[in-house]
Design a protein around this motif. Structure first.
Motif, PDB file in Angstrom:
ATOM      1  N   HIS A  50      70.699  17.574  -0.620  1.00  0.00           N
ATOM      2  CA  HIS A  50      70.560  17.603  -2.077  1.00  0.00           C
ATOM      3  C   HIS A  50      71.864  17.137  -2.726  1.00  0.00           C
ATOM      4  CE1 HIS A  50      67.729  21.149  -1.096  1.00  0.00           C
ATOM      5  NE2 HIS A  50      66.957  20.116  -1.390  1.00  0.00           N
ATOM      6  N   HIS A  51      72.975  17.623  -2.179  1.00  0.00           N
ATOM      7  CA  HIS A  51      74.293  17.313  -2.736  1.00  0.00           C
ATOM      8  C   HIS A  51      74.568  15.807  -2.686  1.00  0.00           C
ATOM      9  CE1 HIS A  51      77.990  18.997  -4.286  1.00  0.00           C
ATOM     10  NE2 HIS A  51      78.698  18.251  -3.463  1.00  0.00           N
ATOM     11  N   ALA A  52      74.221  15.174  -1.567  1.00  0.00           N
ATOM     12  CA  ALA A  52      74.418  13.728  -1.434  1.00  0.00           C
ATOM     13  C   ALA A  52      73.541  12.975  -2.441  1.00  0.00           C
ATOM     14  CB  ALA A  52      74.092  13.282  -0.005  1.00  0.00           C
ATOM     15  N   MET A  53      72.327  13.462  -2.660  1.00  0.00           N
ATOM     16  CA  MET A  53      71.432  12.833  -3.628  1.00  0.00           C
ATOM     17  C   MET A  53      72.021  12.933  -5.039  1.00  0.00           C
ATOM     18  SD  MET A  53      68.505  11.277  -3.895  1.00  0.00           S
ATOM     19  CE  MET A  53      67.031  11.060  -4.885  1.00  0.00           C
ATOM     20  N   ILE A  54      72.547  14.091  -5.398  1.00  0.00           N
ATOM     21  CA  ILE A  54      73.127  14.242  -6.735  1.00  0.00           C
ATOM     22  C   ILE A  54      74.376  13.373  -6.889  1.00  0.00           C
ATOM     23  CG2 ILE A  54      74.305  15.881  -8.278  1.00  0.00           C
ATOM     24  CD1 ILE A  54      72.101  17.878  -7.621  1.00  0.00           C
ATOM     25  N   GLU A  55      75.163  13.223  -5.821  1.00  0.00           N
ATOM     26  CA  GLU A  55      76.317  12.319  -5.887  1.00  0.00           C
ATOM     27  C   GLU A  55      75.871  10.892  -6.159  1.00  0.00           C
ATOM     28  OE1 GLU A  55      80.171  13.495  -3.544  1.00  0.00           O
ATOM     29  OE2 GLU A  55      78.456  13.501  -2.173  1.00  0.00           O
ATOM     30  N   GLN A  56      74.797  10.469  -5.507  1.00  0.00           N
ATOM     31  CA  GLN A  56      74.277   9.117  -5.731  1.00  0.00           C
ATOM     32  C   GLN A  56      73.771   8.972  -7.166  1.00  0.00           C
ATOM     33  OE1 GLN A  56      71.086   7.694  -3.150  1.00  0.00           O
ATOM     34  NE2 GLN A  56      70.281   6.525  -4.866  1.00  0.00           N
ATOM     35  N   ILE A  57      72.993   9.944  -7.620  1.00  0.00           N
ATOM     36  CA  ILE A  57      72.448   9.894  -8.983  1.00  0.00           C
ATOM     37  C   ILE A  57      73.582   9.843 -10.005  1.00  0.00           C
ATOM     38  CG2 ILE A  57      71.123  11.173 -10.709  1.00  0.00           C
ATOM     39  CD1 ILE A  57      69.473  12.339  -8.324  1.00  0.00           C
ATOM     40  N   ALA A  58      74.652  10.604  -9.765  1.00  0.00           N
ATOM     41  CA  ALA A  58      75.782  10.675 -10.702  1.00  0.00           C
ATOM     42  C   ALA A  58      76.436   9.318 -10.918  1.00  0.00           C
ATOM     43  CB  ALA A  58      76.814  11.685 -10.209  1.00  0.00           C
ATOM     44  N   SER A  59      76.309   8.409  -9.967  1.00  0.00           N
ATOM     45  CA  SER A  59      76.884   7.078 -10.144  1.00  0.00           C
ATOM     46  C   SER A  59      75.974   6.167 -10.965  1.00  0.00           C
ATOM     47  CB  SER A  59      77.155   6.448  -8.768  1.00  0.00           C
ATOM     48  OG  SER A  59      75.935   6.153  -8.112  1.00  0.00           O
ATOM     49  N   GLU A  60      74.766   6.631 -11.290  1.00  0.00           N
ATOM     50  CA  GLU A  60      73.803   5.797 -12.005  1.00  0.00           C
ATOM     51  C   GLU A  60      73.445   6.301 -13.401  1.00  0.00           C
ATOM     52  OE1 GLU A  60      70.328   5.142  -9.586  1.00  0.00           O
ATOM     53  OE2 GLU A  60      71.531   4.758  -7.792  1.00  0.00           O
ATOM     54  N   VAL A  61      73.740   7.552 -13.709  1.00  0.00           N
ATOM     55  CA  VAL A  61      73.355   8.125 -15.008  1.00  0.00           C
ATOM     56  C   VAL A  61      74.548   8.836 -15.645  1.00  0.00           C
ATOM     57  CG1 VAL A  61      70.947   8.434 -14.269  1.00  0.00           C
ATOM     58  CG2 VAL A  61      72.554  10.353 -14.069  1.00  0.00           C
ATOM     59  N   GLU A  62      74.445   9.049 -16.957  1.00  0.00           N
ATOM     60  CA  GLU A  62      75.488   9.789 -17.663  1.00  0.00           C
ATOM     61  C   GLU A  62      75.157  11.280 -17.754  1.00  0.00           C
ATOM     62  OE1 GLU A  62      75.860   5.756 -18.116  1.00  0.00           O
ATOM     63  OE2 GLU A  62      74.143   6.819 -18.941  1.00  0.00           O
ATOM     64  N   GLU A  63      73.857  11.580 -17.750  1.00  0.00           N
ATOM     65  CA  GLU A  63      73.403  12.961 -17.822  1.00  0.00           C
ATOM     66  C   GLU A  63      72.298  13.165 -16.796  1.00  0.00           C
ATOM     67  OE1 GLU A  63      72.268  14.086 -21.788  1.00  0.00           O
ATOM     68  OE2 GLU A  63      74.323  13.894 -22.531  1.00  0.00           O
ATOM     69  N   LEU A  64      72.189  14.407 -16.300  1.00  0.00           N
ATOM     70  CA  LEU A  64      71.198  14.707 -15.276  1.00  0.00           C
ATOM     71  C   LEU A  64      70.540  16.048 -15.564  1.00  0.00           C
ATOM     72  CD1 LEU A  64      69.800  14.140 -12.543  1.00  0.00           C
ATOM     73  CD2 LEU A  64      71.765  15.242 -11.439  1.00  0.00           C
ATOM     74  N   VAL A  65      69.216  16.025 -15.595  1.00  0.00           N
ATOM     75  CA  VAL A  65      68.437  17.250 -15.685  1.00  0.00           C
ATOM     76  C   VAL A  65      68.021  17.593 -14.265  1.00  0.00           C
ATOM     77  CG1 VAL A  65      66.377  18.362 -16.632  1.00  0.00           C
ATOM     78  CG2 VAL A  65      67.564  16.581 -17.956  1.00  0.00           C
ATOM     79  N   VAL A  66      68.372  18.783 -13.800  1.00  0.00           N
ATOM     80  CA  VAL A  66      67.984  19.218 -12.466  1.00  0.00           C
ATOM     81  C   VAL A  66      66.940  20.316 -12.629  1.00  0.00           C
ATOM     82  CG1 VAL A  66      68.730  20.154 -10.253  1.00  0.00           C
ATOM     83  CG2 VAL A  66      70.276  18.699 -11.574  1.00  0.00           C
ATOM     84  N   GLY A  67      65.737  20.049 -12.134  1.00  0.00           N
ATOM     85  CA  GLY A  67      64.663  21.024 -12.215  1.00  0.00           C
ATOM     86  C   GLY A  67      64.656  21.922 -11.000  1.00  0.00           C
ATOM     87  N   ILE A  68      64.682  23.226 -11.232  1.00  0.00           N
ATOM     88  CA  ILE A  68      64.553  24.196 -10.142  1.00  0.00           C
ATOM     89  C   ILE A  68      63.060  24.471  -9.997  1.00  0.00           C
ATOM     90  CG2 ILE A  68      65.105  26.539  -9.361  1.00  0.00           C
ATOM     91  CD1 ILE A  68      67.614  24.903  -9.558  1.00  0.00           C
ATOM     92  N   GLY A  69      62.437  23.788  -9.046  1.00  0.00           N
ATOM     93  CA  GLY A  69      61.002  23.931  -8.849  1.00  0.00           C
ATOM     94  C   GLY A  69      60.628  25.268  -8.241  1.00  0.00           C
ATOM     95  N   SER A  70      59.374  25.653  -8.450  1.00  0.00           N
ATOM     96  CA  SER A  70      58.871  26.945  -7.965  1.00  0.00           C
ATOM     97  C   SER A  70      59.787  28.074  -8.422  1.00  0.00           C
ATOM     98  CB  SER A  70      58.716  26.948  -6.440  1.00  0.00           C
ATOM     99  OG  SER A  70      57.842  25.935  -6.019  1.00  0.00           O
ATOM    100  N   ALA A  71      60.200  28.004  -9.692  1.00  0.00           N
ATOM    101  CA  ALA A  71      61.149  28.986 -10.229  1.00  0.00           C
ATOM    102  C   ALA A  71      60.576  30.399 -10.232  1.00  0.00           C
ATOM    103  CB  ALA A  71      61.575  28.589 -11.641  1.00  0.00           C
ATOM    104  N   ASP A  72      59.259  30.494 -10.207  1.00  0.00           N
ATOM    105  CA  ASP A  72      58.614  31.804 -10.218  1.00  0.00           C
ATOM    106  C   ASP A  72      58.500  32.421  -8.832  1.00  0.00           C
ATOM    107  OD1 ASP A  72      56.972  29.495  -9.880  1.00  0.00           O
ATOM    108  OD2 ASP A  72      55.181  30.717 -10.059  1.00  0.00           O
ATOM    109  N   ALA A  73      58.868  31.669  -7.795  1.00  0.00           N
ATOM    110  CA  ALA A  73      58.715  32.150  -6.410  1.00  0.00           C
ATOM    111  C   ALA A  73      60.050  32.650  -5.866  1.00  0.00           C
ATOM    112  CB  ALA A  73      58.183  31.024  -5.524  1.00  0.00           C
TER     113      ALA A  73
END
Length: 195
Positions: free
Chosen positions: A28-51
């Motif tokens: 996950h961390h490597a994916m966010i590092e990659q995304i950070a080089s392409e966007v100025e802002e990032l929304v990270v969704g915590i899926g299955s938040a009710d579980a």
């Protein structure tokens, strides 16, 4: 998004990345590092938040938010990235899921995912989806990391250091080992009654 940091006319891109993060790991961390080089802002969704408190989803939404926010602080500084962490509860209705996600989050321009269903659902709604190579997928899978935790095998080297600290703080190993037990005697042996 069309307004830059100082109100100039530079286009700003806000990405969206969703995961269960059970736990947040180095893939996950490597994916966010990659995304950070392409966007100025990032929304990270915590899926299955009710579980939580199950073998597949041992950690609460709050614990996962802590794992994520503490782990990505350095990425935010290095890339001048603004992140928004949003818990998203399951609705178990794929046909309306994208609208549900969009209603829970700040507006975003592009989705990052390698999950075939997530990709399909967003593309059907006309949202751009970018995929990436999986980072060390054979070693970095949540299911495998949780299994290692249950069996007492090494797992610390697969998650960022803040995740280890949070799992220790919330007694996550004990919880996970307890929820996989099938009867009271096994739970007792797993240490459920320890402080």
């Amino acid at each position: 998004m069309k307004i830059g940091a100082e109100g100039d006319s530079r286009a700003m891109t806000r990405g969206f990345y969703i995961g269960r993060f059970q736990p947040y790991h180095d893939g996950h961390h490597a994916m966010i590092e990659q995304i950070a080089s392409e966007v100025e802002e990032l929304v990270v969704g915590i899926g299955s938040a009710d579980a939580s408190h199950t073998e597949k989803n041992p950690f609460t939404a709050g614990e996962r938010i802590m794992m994520l926010t503490k782990s990505i602080a350095e990425i935010e500084r290095e890339h001048d990235l603004v992140t928004y962490v949003v818990p998203i509860v399951d609705i178990d209705r794929n046909a309306v899921w994208v609208g549900h996600v969009q209603s829970m989050c700040p507006e975003f321009d592009v989705v990052y995912s390698n999950n075939p269903l997530v990709v399909r659902l967003f593309e059907e709604r006309g949202v751009e989806v970018r995929q990436s190579e999986m980072y060390d997928r054979r070693r970095l899978a949540g299911t495998d990391i949780r299994q290692r935790m249950v069996e007492g095998e090494p797992w610390h080297d697969r998650v960022p250091d803040p995740v280890v600290d949070i799992i220790e703080e919330c007694h996550g190993l004990q919880r996970l080992r307890t929820v996989v037990q099938e009867d009271v005697a096994e739970r007792w042996e797993a240490g459920e009654n320890e402080p």
